[in-house]
Design a protein around this motif. Structure first.
Motif: not given
Length: 493
Positions: A424-450
């Protein structure tokens, strides 16, 4: 098409799926449930991976279930023992009788009018399709693609005349005795493979593009064994388990708070384990801080021992091209090989790639928010098991299962048919759900929930905070909508 009606449907019969079933049948005994498993056996990850040395990378006192203590003296267990433990658990509690194997979920559709999920399932053995209808879906299928692992695009790989194997598709009875083996990668799989294969191979070379933090840890916990001798069994288990939980949290917080100190300490530990055989500042000093990626575990320092013995070696370099007899590196060095193992990671695939449709709207995971690390914004009556990245997978999954049971019982007491996380807070800032820099995460990070910047939308990766929120926190927290009727007569409470 045949349709089967249930109260709750669990997808996946691995470590988290068996846990979900146990809590559901003990805390919600009135609920009709079944488990759908796409493969032919119980075990998930621990049934799929068969490569040499496969083992846990977390202590078994927390990777094991809270309701069925791990009693072996091995705190770090081999894959076969873990698989047996999972299957025995399913048998003891009759969960194995609730599993339908080779039932692959392909599509799920939510109807607000009916307050039901329609689950379209392909029966692989029968070669047909069946529908399940349920009020609540619990997704326990893990986080990666079971069909294939990740291999980079190396055009020259076809020039290699030896054998190439990915750990996720390890051939049965692969004979590598007296062969020159090159393991490409530096993650947990590579750190496991090298000492295990070195025992039979002529030589094993771990070829890494960049270093990883590797930590030696005793495979057996001597203090845990003492506690078992001194205390009653049940009390000993709880003390051992909580000791492991607190110790893991403290180490993680210290490393994230003092990254430079932690990095120096980890490199020094590696150097002590290696002696003069390698320069840890070159081969075990990553360009990232501890826990930007997961630390790799070497039980009893087996990885370092293999390097010191000369049975294995590590090379830090870039691949120029593959040749008929090995790998040409950018430095000019050529590494000879008879067998190449591409320990290059996983293809991350949340919710098993299942298509999700809510009232005719296809759900794009990348636009969803992660609620309490277990539900998705604007998706009703669906939970997913996703463990910790900095601790044992099971710890978070068990908390999630207990929360799901609380939620189901709460809904029944109040006559609700549906619930849905809502931001209910449309102004809440968001970020990737996983902060890992691992390649397997970064390859699909934009397709994961935030995730959001504040609870309950933020993932803290902290068992104590989650314990307070999921076990003791309010279910009606202002971010969860509850409905008694859909759609026109619905009442939001």
């Amino acid at each position: 098409m045949q349709a089967i009606d249930l109260d709750v449907l669990i997808v996946g019969a691995g470590l988290s799926g068996i846990s979900a079933a146990y809590y559901l049948q003990t805390r919600c005994p009135h609920k009709r449930y079944t488990i759908l498993e796409g493969r032919k056996a119980i075990g998930g990850t621990w049934d799929l991976f068969r490569y040499p040395g496969i083992r846990s990378d977390s202590d078994m006192y927390t990777l094991g279930y809270a309701f069925r203590p791990w009693h072996s003296s091995q705190a770090i267990a081999d894959g076969a023992s873990i698989l047996q433990y999972i299957r025995e658990t399913a048998q003891i509690y009759g969960i194995d009788q609730q599993i339908n194997f080779e039932h692959m979920v392909r599509r799920i559709r939510w109807s607000s009018e009916q307050a039901l999920w329609t689950v379209e399932v392909e029966r692989l053995a029968a070669g047909d399709w069946v529908q399940y209808r349920c009020n609540f879906l619990y997704m326990c299928g893990g986080y990666y693609d079971y069909t294939q692992g990740y291999t980079p695009e190396w055009p020259s790989l076809s020039q290699f005349e030896g054998r190439v194997v990915h750990p996720q598709a390890w051939p049965q009875n692969l004979d590598y005795r007296d062969q020159r083996v090159v393991v490409i990668g530096s993650g947990a799989t590579a750190i496991t493979l090298v000492p295990a294969m070195a025992a039979q191979a002529q030589h094993v070379t771990m070829l890494q593009r960049s270093p990883t933090y590797v930590v030696a840890q005793p495979a057996s916990d001597a203090r845990a064994e003492q506690l078992r001798r001194w205390l009653p069994a049940k009390l000993a288990f709880h003390v051992i388990r909580w000791r492991a939980i607190i110790q893991g949290i403290v180490y993680y917080v210290l490393m994230r708070t003092l990254p430079k100190v932690a990095k120096r300490a980890l490199i020094n530990m590696a150097q002590q384990a290696l002696g003069d055989s390698y320069d840890a500042k070159i081969h075990f000093s990553p360009n990232y801080n501890p826990w930007d990626q997961r630390l790799c575990l070497a039980p009893d320092g087996d990885f370092f021992k293999a390097l010191k013995s000369g049975q294995a070696s590590v090379v830090t370099d870039q691949i120029e091209q593959f040749t008929a007899t090995g790998i040409q590196l950018q430095s000019g060095q050529h590494v000879a090989a008879d067998l190449i193992v591409t320990a290059t990671g996983l293809n991350l695939r949340l919710l098993s790639g299942i298509e999700i449709v809510v009232d005719g709207r296809k759900v794009e995971l990348g636009t969803s928010l992660n609620y309490k690390g277990m539900m998705l914004s604007d998706v009703p009556n669906l939970a997913l098991a996703f463990g910790y990245t900095n601790a044992s997978w099971t710890l978070k999954c068990e908390l999630t299962s207990m929360y799901v049971c609380r939620l189901l019982n709460y809904m029944d007491r109040h006559g609700y048919t549906s619930c849905m996380p809502k931001n209910f807070n449309p102004t809440m800032a968001t970020e990737p759900a996983l902060s890992f820099t691992s390649s397997y995460v970064q390859r699909v990070i934009k397709h994961l929930p935030r995730q959001g910047r504040q609870r309950p939308w933020r993932l803290y990766q902290n068992y104590l905070l989650d314990l307070l929120m999921l076990r003791l926190g309010s279910l009606d927290d202002g971010n969860m909508e509850f409905f008694r009727a859909w759609p026109s007569q619905r009442q939001v409470e």
